[in-house]
Design a protein around this motif. Structure first.
Motif, PDB file in Angstrom:
ATOM      1  N   ALA A 248       0.918  -1.454   0.183  1.00  0.00           N
ATOM      2  CA  ALA A 248       0.626   0.127   0.152  1.00  0.00           C
ATOM      3  C   ALA A 248       1.076   1.249   0.172  1.00  0.00           C
ATOM      4  O   ALA A 248       1.767   1.303   0.688  1.00  0.00           O
ATOM      5  N   ASP A 249       0.598   2.697  -0.417  1.00  0.00           N
ATOM      6  CA  ASP A 249       1.196   3.395  -0.754  1.00  0.00           C
ATOM      7  C   ASP A 249       1.193   4.754  -0.004  1.00  0.00           C
ATOM      8  O   ASP A 249      -0.002   5.394   0.112  1.00  0.00           O
ATOM      9  N   ASN A 250       1.200   4.108   1.463  1.00  0.00           N
ATOM     10  CA  ASN A 250       0.750   4.616   2.437  1.00  0.00           C
ATOM     11  C   ASN A 250       1.467   4.260   3.561  1.00  0.00           C
ATOM     12  O   ASN A 250       1.989   3.032   3.582  1.00  0.00           O
ATOM     13  N   ALA A 251       1.234   4.947   4.915  1.00  0.00           N
ATOM     14  CA  ALA A 251       1.728   4.560   6.240  1.00  0.00           C
ATOM     15  C   ALA A 251       1.248   3.558   6.542  1.00  0.00           C
ATOM     16  O   ALA A 251      -0.108   3.404   7.246  1.00  0.00           O
ATOM     17  N   ASN A 252       1.805   2.528   7.360  1.00  0.00           N
ATOM     18  CA  ASN A 252       1.500   2.023   7.999  1.00  0.00           C
ATOM     19  C   ASN A 252       0.636   0.175   7.693  1.00  0.00           C
ATOM     20  O   ASN A 252      -0.252   0.615   7.620  1.00  0.00           O
ATOM     21  N   PRO A 253       1.217   0.330   6.507  1.00  0.00           N
ATOM     22  CA  PRO A 253       0.240  -0.847   5.089  1.00  0.00           C
ATOM     23  C   PRO A 253      -0.231  -1.904   6.118  1.00  0.00           C
ATOM     24  O   PRO A 253       0.546  -2.346   7.228  1.00  0.00           O
ATOM     25  N   LEU A 254      -1.142  -2.604   5.824  1.00  0.00           N
ATOM     26  CA  LEU A 254      -1.837  -4.004   6.005  1.00  0.00           C
ATOM     27  C   LEU A 254      -1.135  -4.965   4.296  1.00  0.00           C
ATOM     28  O   LEU A 254      -1.656  -4.098   3.287  1.00  0.00           O
ATOM     29  N   LYS A 255      -1.011  -5.849   5.186  1.00  0.00           N
ATOM     30  CA  LYS A 255      -0.404  -7.147   3.902  1.00  0.00           C
ATOM     31  C   LYS A 255      -1.898  -7.838   3.138  1.00  0.00           C
ATOM     32  O   LYS A 255      -1.945  -8.652   3.978  1.00  0.00           O
ATOM     33  N   PRO A 256      -2.497  -7.248   2.105  1.00  0.00           N
ATOM     34  CA  PRO A 256      -3.491  -8.477   1.854  1.00  0.00           C
ATOM     35  C   PRO A 256      -2.760 -10.260   1.693  1.00  0.00           C
ATOM     36  O   PRO A 256      -2.107  -9.864   1.137  1.00  0.00           O
TER      37      PRO A 256
ATOM     38  N   ASP B 127     -15.078   6.674   7.813  1.00  0.00           N
ATOM     39  CA  ASP B 127     -14.247   7.282   7.471  1.00  0.00           C
ATOM     40  C   ASP B 127     -12.700   5.958   7.371  1.00  0.00           C
ATOM     41  O   ASP B 127     -11.570   5.477   7.078  1.00  0.00           O
ATOM     42  N   LEU B 128     -12.653   5.567   9.050  1.00  0.00           N
ATOM     43  CA  LEU B 128     -11.999   4.719   9.340  1.00  0.00           C
ATOM     44  C   LEU B 128     -12.108   3.331   8.888  1.00  0.00           C
ATOM     45  O   LEU B 128     -10.809   2.895   8.137  1.00  0.00           O
ATOM     46  N   ALA B 129     -12.648   2.830   8.363  1.00  0.00           N
ATOM     47  CA  ALA B 129     -12.939   1.860   7.123  1.00  0.00           C
ATOM     48  C   ALA B 129     -12.233   1.757   5.633  1.00  0.00           C
ATOM     49  O   ALA B 129     -11.746   1.486   5.884  1.00  0.00           O
ATOM     50  N   PHE B 130     -12.608   3.633   5.021  1.00  0.00           N
ATOM     51  CA  PHE B 130     -11.901   3.869   3.964  1.00  0.00           C
ATOM     52  C   PHE B 130     -10.146   3.771   4.428  1.00  0.00           C
ATOM     53  O   PHE B 130      -9.726   3.242   3.515  1.00  0.00           O
ATOM     54  N   ARG B 131      -9.840   4.101   5.593  1.00  0.00           N
ATOM     55  CA  ARG B 131      -8.445   4.761   5.758  1.00  0.00           C
ATOM     56  C   ARG B 131      -7.870   2.422   5.785  1.00  0.00           C
ATOM     57  O   ARG B 131      -6.488   2.404   5.936  1.00  0.00           O
ATOM     58  N   VAL B 132      -8.651   1.883   5.783  1.00  0.00           N
ATOM     59  CA  VAL B 132      -8.231   0.627   6.343  1.00  0.00           C
ATOM     60  C   VAL B 132      -8.453  -0.480   4.716  1.00  0.00           C
ATOM     61  O   VAL B 132      -7.156  -0.855   4.699  1.00  0.00           O
ATOM     62  N   VAL B 133      -9.147   0.420   4.127  1.00  0.00           N
ATOM     63  CA  VAL B 133      -9.395  -0.223   2.332  1.00  0.00           C
ATOM     64  C   VAL B 133      -7.994   0.477   2.357  1.00  0.00           C
ATOM     65  O   VAL B 133      -6.977   0.034   1.264  1.00  0.00           O
ATOM     66  N   GLU B 134      -7.573   1.772   2.024  1.00  0.00           N
ATOM     67  CA  GLU B 134      -5.885   1.843   2.120  1.00  0.00           C
ATOM     68  C   GLU B 134      -5.056   1.476   2.873  1.00  0.00           C
ATOM     69  O   GLU B 134      -4.093   1.093   1.717  1.00  0.00           O
TER      70      GLU B 134
ATOM     71  N   SER C 142      -4.037   3.857  -1.452  1.00  0.00           N
ATOM     72  CA  SER C 142      -5.022   4.879  -1.303  1.00  0.00           C
ATOM     73  C   SER C 142      -5.653   5.591  -2.487  1.00  0.00           C
ATOM     74  O   SER C 142      -6.548   6.357  -2.714  1.00  0.00           O
ATOM     75  N   TYR C 143      -5.255   5.372  -3.951  1.00  0.00           N
ATOM     76  CA  TYR C 143      -5.785   5.139  -5.246  1.00  0.00           C
ATOM     77  C   TYR C 143      -7.192   3.863  -4.914  1.00  0.00           C
ATOM     78  O   TYR C 143      -8.032   4.475  -5.533  1.00  0.00           O
TER      79      TYR C 143
END
Length: 307
Positions: A39-47, A211-218, A223-224
């Motif tokens: 993920a192109d963001n800080a603190n990513p999660l690995k799908p 918004d927190l759910a969108f953040r988890v998606v990110e 972010s895209y």
């Protein structure tokens, strides 16, 4: 009909050619590295390399609908590269008996605590107190989950597990003081749309959970992907891009047009039933005697800057 089904049906008849679909804009899942791209963001999660990300919504009597239905729609309607099963959403409760949620709606849970699939994302909305068994389930399941989320006063249930001890968290603005009082080991953050720390996260009240759910998606897909998910849902909020966007709730709410607000919880006060204290020559009205006592013990705490 769910939105994804509507879009699929419309696409078949060429009715949505006028605007870009996520399935047209994002890479094909068969392309190299699609599922594993960081993920192109800080603190990513690995799908996962394949399959869906299981998302468990733990509910009990009084579960607030928007707290879990809002995030449910974000996760269950995400579309990427032709796939619509990136997340697998399901409800969990102690039994399969119908649960009366907020507003009187009845919900039949998908699974019980004993037979639920192992989640990678756990969502805890505001609701009545969870049982010791449910608290234990959250504590144990969080050990293998990617992230455990609370929405609104679901932070109280999450705090009961001990997972927030020594960590920062937020909740509905009217419950900041109560959360601090009940769980002094939790570092309550005021004016935050959401707070992330380690494998736990918490959001402010109600719509903040979306918004927190969108953040988890990110965090999982970049972010895209989150931008496109918000676009498809016609969600114009930008809170998921700025965790500090609830700053309006960071300080006490001043009187407006004759309306009076409790300096402890910011709820409107009924002049006919209010209790009053005087501090530095100014009168303050409270929604309850308990909040008056809390204010009297440390007035500057409620009238000063955000923590």
């Amino acid at each position: 009909m769910k939105r994804r089904e509507l879009l699929k049906t419309s696409a078949a008849f060429g009715l949505i050619a006028a605007f870009p679909r996520t399935t047209d804009l994002l890479a094909d899942p068969a392309s190299p590295g699609w599922a594993l791209a960081p993920a192109d963001n800080a603190n990513p999660l690995k799908p996962p390399a394949s399959g869906s990300i299981p998302v468990a919504f733990l509910i009990s009597r009084g579960a607030v609908l928007i707290d879990f239905v809002g995030p449910w729609e974000v996760f269950s309607n995400l579309m990427m590269g032709g796939r619509m099963d990136l997340f697998k959403t399901y409800t969990i409760a102690e039994t399969l008996s119908p649960i009366q949620a907020s507003g009187g709606m009845k919900i039949v849970p998908n699974f019980t605590l004993k037979d639920a699939p192992e989640p990678k994302v756990i969502v805890i909305p505001a609701q009545s107190d969870l049982s010791p068994a449910a608290i234990a389930w959250v504590r144990n399941s969080s050990k293998t989950a990617d992230v455990t989320l609370s929405v609104c006063t679901g932070a109280f249930q999450l705090a009961q597990t001990g997972l927030l001890d020594g960590r920062s968290a937020t909740t509905h603005h009217g419950a900041y003081v109560d959360l601090e009082t009940a769980f002094p080991k939790v570092k309550v953050v005021r004016g935050a749309r959401f707070v992330e720390e380690g494998n736990v996260a918490s959001s402010g009240g109600l719509s903040s959970g979306i918004d927190l759910a969108f953040r988890v998606v990110e965090r999982y897909f970049g972010s895209y992907a989150a931008e496109q998910a918000a676009f498809d849902m016609e969600y114009q909020g930008r809170g998921w891009t700025n965790p500090n966007s609830n700053s309006v709730y960071a300080t006490a709410r001043p009187p407006v047009d004759g309306h009076i607000y409790c300096p402890v919880c910011s709820m409107e006060v009924d002049p006919a039933t209010t209790v009053v204290s005087t501090y530095s020559g100014k009168k303050y009205s409270f929604c309850s005697g308990q909040h008056k006592q809390q204010f009297d013990a440390a007035p500057a705490k409620f009238l000063g800057a955000a923590k």
